[in-house]
Design an enzyme around this catalytic site. Structure first.
Site, mmCIF file in Angstrom:
data_model
loop_
_atom_site.group_PDB
_atom_site.id
_atom_site.type_symbol
_atom_site.label_atom_id
_atom_site.label_comp_id
_atom_site.label_asym_id
_atom_site.label_seq_id
_atom_site.Cartn_x
_atom_site.Cartn_y
_atom_site.Cartn_z
ATOM 1 N N ARG A 12 2.412 27.059 -35.107
ATOM 2 C CA ARG A 12 3.452 27.675 -35.440
ATOM 3 C C ARG A 12 4.796 27.158 -34.724
ATOM 4 O O ARG A 12 4.531 26.360 -33.760
ATOM 5 C CB ARG A 12 3.627 29.277 -34.996
ATOM 6 N N ILE A 14 7.703 25.081 -33.035
ATOM 7 C CA ILE A 14 7.863 23.407 -32.555
ATOM 8 C C ILE A 14 6.632 22.896 -32.388
ATOM 9 O O ILE A 14 6.379 21.981 -33.142
ATOM 10 C CB ILE A 14 8.675 23.690 -31.033
ATOM 11 N N ILE A 85 5.440 31.666 -24.306
ATOM 12 C CA ILE A 85 5.887 33.088 -24.863
ATOM 13 C C ILE A 85 7.089 33.547 -24.100
ATOM 14 O O ILE A 85 7.336 33.065 -23.031
ATOM 15 C CB ILE A 85 4.730 34.059 -24.533
ATOM 16 N N ASP A 88 11.255 38.910 -22.281
ATOM 17 C CA ASP A 88 12.634 38.955 -21.869
ATOM 18 C C ASP A 88 12.957 40.298 -21.562
ATOM 19 O O ASP A 88 12.761 41.341 -22.294
ATOM 20 C CB ASP A 88 13.817 38.355 -23.072
ATOM 21 N N TYR A 147 10.582 33.418 -17.547
ATOM 22 C CA TYR A 147 10.633 32.470 -18.449
ATOM 23 C C TYR A 147 11.175 31.119 -17.720
ATOM 24 O O TYR A 147 10.754 30.176 -17.504
ATOM 25 C CB TYR A 147 11.155 32.864 -19.826
ATOM 26 N N PRO A 177 13.878 21.484 -24.644
ATOM 27 C CA PRO A 177 14.743 21.980 -25.884
ATOM 28 C C PRO A 177 15.468 23.193 -25.546
ATOM 29 O O PRO A 177 15.270 23.638 -24.932
ATOM 30 C CB PRO A 177 13.372 22.542 -26.850
ATOM 31 N N TYR A 179 18.417 25.889 -27.861
ATOM 32 C CA TYR A 179 17.895 26.843 -28.860
ATOM 33 C C TYR A 179 17.547 26.321 -30.053
ATOM 34 O O TYR A 179 18.187 25.505 -30.706
ATOM 35 C CB TYR A 179 18.915 27.752 -28.698
HETATM 36 N N1 CAA Z 1 24.775 37.175 -18.058
HETATM 37 C C1 CAA Z 1 25.217 38.377 -17.207
HETATM 38 N N2 CAA Z 1 25.184 39.512 -17.825
HETATM 39 C C2 CAA Z 1 24.418 39.403 -19.023
HETATM 40 C C3 CAA Z 1 23.830 38.676 -19.930
HETATM 41 C C4 CAA Z 1 24.393 37.076 -19.440
HETATM 42 N N3 CAA Z 1 24.164 36.242 -20.080
HETATM 43 N N4 CAA Z 1 23.680 38.995 -21.121
HETATM 44 C C5 CAA Z 1 23.652 40.294 -20.720
HETATM 45 N N5 CAA Z 1 24.364 40.797 -19.757
HETATM 46 C C6 CAA Z 1 24.469 42.139 -19.317
HETATM 47 C C7 CAA Z 1 25.365 42.841 -20.322
HETATM 48 O O1 CAA Z 1 26.616 42.636 -20.351
HETATM 49 C C8 CAA Z 1 24.950 44.285 -19.971
HETATM 50 O O2 CAA Z 1 25.340 44.966 -18.997
HETATM 51 P P1 CAA Z 1 26.167 46.284 -18.964
HETATM 52 O O3 CAA Z 1 24.742 47.043 -18.787
HETATM 53 O O4 CAA Z 1 27.027 46.411 -17.894
HETATM 54 O O5 CAA Z 1 26.841 46.470 -20.387
HETATM 55 C C9 CAA Z 1 23.274 44.188 -19.371
HETATM 56 O O6 CAA Z 1 23.152 42.931 -19.117
HETATM 57 C C10 CAA Z 1 22.418 44.536 -20.533
HETATM 58 O O7 CAA Z 1 22.418 43.644 -21.611
HETATM 59 P P2 CAA Z 1 21.945 44.017 -23.059
HETATM 60 O O8 CAA Z 1 22.647 45.071 -23.563
HETATM 61 O O9 CAA Z 1 21.706 42.762 -23.662
HETATM 62 O O10 CAA Z 1 20.488 44.842 -22.543
HETATM 63 P P3 CAA Z 1 19.071 44.918 -23.195
HETATM 64 O O11 CAA Z 1 18.203 45.387 -22.103
HETATM 65 O O12 CAA Z 1 19.294 45.327 -24.497
HETATM 66 O O13 CAA Z 1 18.660 43.143 -23.557
HETATM 67 C C11 CAA Z 1 17.681 40.952 -23.158
HETATM 68 C C12 CAA Z 1 18.309 42.356 -22.470
HETATM 69 C C13 CAA Z 1 16.683 41.461 -23.877
HETATM 70 C C14 CAA Z 1 17.592 40.044 -22.018
HETATM 71 C C15 CAA Z 1 18.950 40.508 -24.282
HETATM 72 O O14 CAA Z 1 20.142 40.400 -23.439
HETATM 73 C C16 CAA Z 1 18.714 39.097 -24.637
HETATM 74 O O15 CAA Z 1 17.939 39.103 -25.484
HETATM 75 N N6 CAA Z 1 19.178 38.132 -24.120
HETATM 76 C C17 CAA Z 1 18.876 36.962 -24.610
HETATM 77 C C18 CAA Z 1 17.970 36.013 -23.556
HETATM 78 C C19 CAA Z 1 17.692 34.752 -24.054
HETATM 79 O O16 CAA Z 1 18.514 34.152 -24.370
HETATM 80 N N7 CAA Z 1 16.394 34.622 -24.472
HETATM 81 C C20 CAA Z 1 16.205 33.216 -24.948
HETATM 82 C C21 CAA Z 1 14.867 33.459 -26.007
HETATM 83 S S1 CAA Z 1 14.355 31.928 -26.877
HETATM 84 C C22 CAA Z 1 13.701 31.036 -25.780
HETATM 85 O O17 CAA Z 1 13.422 31.367 -24.645
HETATM 86 C C23 CAA Z 1 13.503 29.692 -25.949
HETATM 87 C C24 CAA Z 1 14.029 28.733 -25.328
HETATM 88 O O18 CAA Z 1 13.493 28.018 -24.311
HETATM 89 C C25 CAA Z 1 15.489 28.506 -25.238
#
Ligand code: CAA
Length: 241
Positions: A12, A14, A85, A88, A147, A177, A179
Site C-alpha cells: 500500500r 509509498i 504508522i 498523531d 513519529y 519523503p 507529504y
Molecule cells: N504548531 C503549534 N501548535 C499547533 C500546531 C503546530 N503545528 N498544530 C496545532 N497546534 C495547536 C492548535 O492551534 C491548538 O491550539 P489551541 O488548543 O490553543 O487552540 C492545539 O494545538 C490543538 O490542535 P488541534 O485542534 O489540531 O488538536 P487535535 O487534538 O484535534 O489534533 C493533531 C491534533 C491530530 C496532531 C492534528 O493537529 C493534526 O493532525 N496535525 C497534523 C500532524 C501531521 O502533520 N501529521 C503528519 C501525518 S502524515 C505523515 O506522518 C507522513 C510523513 O512522514 C510526512
C-alpha cells in the site's frame, strides 16, 4: 531472475509504488504487509507481486517471515524498510501506548528487519538497505513527538550502519519523503492538510508515491554504489536541510 528485493509495508501507499518500480526494474520483489489482507490480495492480483504477512514490530516474526521469503525466492539483497504508522496526538494527550506502537514499528522495525538479513549481505559482499524516514524526522512536527523521534532515529541507524556495511559492499541510505498523497496523509483532517500543511510546500502540491519509488530504484542499483550513509530529501522544498 533479478536480485531479490523485500519491501516492508510494500502493498500500500509509498511501499506499493516501490514494489512495482523495483519489479519493473527487473528485481524479484516480495512485499511484506502487517494487517490489510484485502489490500494485499488486490495488490498481488493486479501486480503479480507476492505478499507476506507479518509485523515488523515483532523480531521473531521478522526472522520467520524473511526465512519464508528467502526459501521461496533466494537471499534478500535489497531491503526497503518502508513500513510505518502514525498515532498523531499533541504531546499532552499522547498515551504511552501511542508512543510505544510508533517506536516499535517505525524504529525497532528497522532493527528487526535488517538484523536477520545483515549477516547474509556481509557474507555475499553485497547489499542495499534503504530506509524510508520522513521530513518530520528532520524538522519535527507538532502532534508527532512519537513519529518524529522514531524517524529521526532511523537516520541515526542509517548513518551508523552505513559505516559498518561499507567494507562489505553494503550501502545503507535513507529517504525523507515530505507529504506524499497516500492514505496516511489523506487521513489528516482536511482543514489541517489544506490550511496548515499544503501552504508550507513551495511546489504547491503533495508528492506522488512514484517520486519516492524512483529514488529507491536508483539507490538499489549498481550505479549508486558510492552513495552510503546519505539522506535524500524529497519534499517539494518544504524543508531544506
Ligand atoms: N504548531 C503549534 N501548535 C499547533 C500546531 C503546530 N503545528 N498544530 C496545532 N497546534 C495547536 C492548535 O492551534 C491548538 O491550539 P489551541 O488548543 O490553543 O487552540 C492545539 O494545538 C490543538 O490542535 P488541534 O485542534 O489540531 O488538536 P487535535 O487534538 O484535534 O489534533 C493533531 C491534533 C491530530 C496532531 C492534528 O493537529 C493534526 O493532525 N496535525 C497534523 C500532524 C501531521 O502533520 N501529521 C503528519 C501525518 S502524515 C505523515 O506522518 C507522513 C510523513 O512522514 C510526512
Amino acid at each position: 531472475m533479478g536480485r531479490v528485493a523485500l519491501v516492508t509495508g510494500g502493498s500500500r501507499g509509498i511501499g506499493a509504488a516501490i514494489s512495482v518500480a523495483l519489479k519493473a526494474a527487473g528485481y524479484t520483489v516480495a512485499a511484506n504487509y502487517a494487517g490489510n489482507d484485502e489490500a494485499a490480495a488486490a495488490f498481488t492480483a493486479s501486480t503479480g507481486i507476492p505478499t507476506y504477512k507479518w509485523s515488523v514490530a515483532d523480531y521473531e516474526a521478522c526472522v520467520a517471515g524473511i526465512a519464508q521469503v528467502e526459501a521461496a525466492h533466494g537471499p534478500v539483497e535489497v531491503l526497503v524498510n518502508n513500513a510505518g504508522i502514525t498515532r498523531d496526538a499533541m504531546f499532552h494527550k499522547m498515551t504511552p501506548g501511542q508512543w510505544k506502537e510508533v517506536m516499535d514499528t517505525n524504529l525497532s522495525g528497522l532493527f528487526n528487519m535488517t538484523h536477520p538479513v545483515w549477516t547474509g549481505m556481509r557474507d555475499r559482499k553485497f547489499g542495499r538497505v534503504i530506509n524510508i524516514s520522513s521530513i518530520n524526522g528532520q524538522k519535527g512536527q507538532a502532534g508527532q513527538a512519537n513519529y518524529s523521534a522514531a524517524k529521526a532515529g532511523d537516520l541515526g541507524f542509517t548513518k551508523a550502519l552505513a559505516q559498518e556495511g561499507a567494507r562489505a559492499g553494503i550501502t545503507v541510505n535513507a529517504i525523507c519523503p515530505g507529504y506524499i498523497g497516500t492514505e496516511m496523509v489523506r487521513a489528516i483532517d482536511e482543514k489541517v492538510l489544506n490550511e496548515r500543511i499544503i501552504p508550507q510546500i513551495p511546489v504547491g502540491r503533495l508528492g506522488e508515491p512514484d517520486e519516492i519509488a524512483r529514488i529507491v530504484t536508483f539507490l538499489a542499483s549498481d550505479d549508486a554504489g558510492f552513495i552510503t550513509g546519505s539522506t535524500i530529501s524529497a519534499n517539494g522544498g518544504q524543508f531544506v536541510v
